[in-house]
Structures are given as C-alpha cells and as structure tokens.
Design an enzyme around this catalytic site. Structure first.
Site, short mmCIF file in Angstrom:
data_model
loop_
_atom_site.label_atom_id
_atom_site.label_comp_id
_atom_site.label_asym_id
_atom_site.label_seq_id
_atom_site.Cartn_x
_atom_site.Cartn_y
_atom_site.Cartn_z
CG HIS A 163 42.39 47.51 39.69
ND1 HIS A 163 42.93 46.76 40.70
CD2 HIS A 163 42.99 47.08 38.54
CE1 HIS A 163 43.80 45.90 40.20
NE2 HIS A 163 43.86 46.08 38.90
CG HIS A 164 39.30 50.90 36.24
ND1 HIS A 164 38.04 50.36 36.05
CD2 HIS A 164 40.18 49.96 35.81
CE1 HIS A 164 38.15 49.16 35.51
NE2 HIS A 164 39.43 48.89 35.36
N GLY A 215 42.36 39.77 40.12
CA GLY A 215 42.99 38.48 39.84
C GLY A 215 44.47 38.49 40.16
CE1 TYR A 233 48.25 35.13 30.07
CE2 TYR A 233 46.29 36.21 30.93
CZ TYR A 233 46.95 35.06 30.54
OH TYR A 233 46.32 33.85 30.64
CB THR A 288 37.98 36.21 31.78
OG1 THR A 288 37.92 36.52 30.39
CG2 THR A 288 36.70 36.65 32.46
CB ALA A 308 47.98 34.59 34.13
CE LYS A 344 40.09 44.14 39.13
NZ LYS A 344 39.87 43.40 37.86
#
Length: 220
Positions: free
Chosen positions: A108-109, A118, A78, A51, A75, A112
């Site tokens: 990003h889409h 992150g 991943y 998260t 993280a 988000k």
C-alpha cells in the site's frame, strides 16, 4: 444515505433523520465506528463498514450496538475483484491442501497507518479456517535465525511505499511449483462502487452480520 465527516477527537456530527436516508456507509476512523454503529442501529438503517484497524474493544462495542437490530455488511475491502480473490483463495486452499504452504503479501501507499491491511486480515482468516490454524501460527515478517519454515504456518508481509492503491498476493508454495493469486487496485472508485452495492443489498436483508462475499453470493 448518511454522510459522515467525523474527526476522532470530536466524534461525529449527528445528521438529521429524513425519509430519503436508506443506509449508512462508514469509511472513517476506527475510533469513530462504534458511535456510527450506535446511530445507525438507533435509526434502524443498514450499515456498511469499510473502516479498518479496529481494536478488540472497538469491535466488541460495534457488535454490541448492532446485535439483532440492523443488517451490517463489514468488510476490509469492497472491491468485487478482491472478494473474488477471497473466494479463489478459499477454493485453492481446499484443493491444494497442506502440501502447499501459504504466504500473504500486501502493498500500500506510504500514508496507510495499519498493517496488515483489512484485506490481508480477511485472507489470513480464510487461510486459517481452511488449514485449521491458530492465531499464533500467523507470522508477521521474518528476521534473523528463524530456522526452517515449520508446517502449519502462514507468513504475512506488509510493504509500504509511494502511491500504491493496493495490491494483495496469496502464495501457495509447493515442491516444484507455486501458485500465485494476485489482485491489484489502480483506482479507488472500485471501493466506493462496491460499498454502494453492499448498501443496496443490505436494505433487503434481515438483521445480522454479513461480509462482501455474502453480497456477491460467493459463500458456496
């Protein structure tokens, strides 16, 4: 492994403990992670946190809950490929030095909610460490008469649109040449596969805080 389907307004549903549970994997919502961390520590189960978007207070609560009790892999991404990007970014910064100016761009889409991602935050952290920069030397976007780019700055740019799974590029801009390191995700299964790999790895570790680069042995 524990499976959670938490809702920020109502908290999590506490699963019943059994001998088959091996680890906790959290891809939920930033407000819920502290409760999940406390439960994992209570059960003595390693925790994988995927998260993002935690506040400083939430991060502090998570760290307090797990300290000295369980192994935690935390993280922002991943994907094995993204963590290879992290490693290459660190190496490139060491090789190129201050003659090359770093910039980070992520895409990003449109759904988000947090920015930068992150993954981008981790890349910024790597660059700050490599160039010995302070948080205030990270600039998020530029607008208006900002003047010439000063030495010792990291520019960060977040783009949103469509169904982009995730794209991250680190630029090292020099005089006469530019190096670009890019990772593009096209299938979200890479994040789940990496998280499961991290969970299996965490089961063999002593209590402590780790990242995906530890899992992959990329911290040389």
């Amino acid at each position: 492994m524990y499976r959670f389907n938490p809702h920020p307004a109502s908290g999590y549903r506490r699963p019943k403990a059994n001998s088959y549970q091996q680890a906790v994997i959290d891809f939920s919502f930033h407000e819920v992670t502290p409760s999940i961390a406390a439960l994992a520590a209570e059960q003595g189960l390693p925790l994988v946190i995927g998260t993002t978007g935690h506040s400083e207070a939430e991060r502090a609560a998570i760290l307090q809950a797990i300290e000295g009790r369980i192994a935690v892999v935390w993280a922002g991404n991943y994907s094995v490929g993204v963590n290879t990007l992290n490693y290459l970014t660190r190496k490139a910064a060491q090789i190129l030095g201050r003659a090359y100016e770093p910039e980070v761009m992520e895409m990003h889409h449109h759904h988000k909610k947090d920015a930068p991602s992150g993954t981008a935050e981790r890349l910024i952290e790597i660059l700050r460490e490599a160039y010995a920069l302070q948080p205030e030397q990270v600039v998020h976007g530029r607008q208006g008469q900002v003047g010439a780019r000063p030495d010792g700055e990291i520019g960060v740019h977040a783009l949103r649109g469509g169904d982009i799974v995730g794209e991250h590029t680190v630029y090292f801009c020099g005089e006469g040449e530019r190096i670009e390191l890019t990772h593009r995700a096209t299938d979200r299964k890479i994040f789940a596969q990496g998280a499961v790999r991290a969970a299996h790895w965490a089961r063999r570790q002593k209590p402590g805080l780790y990242n995906m680069e530890d899992v992959l042995g990329l911290n040389d």
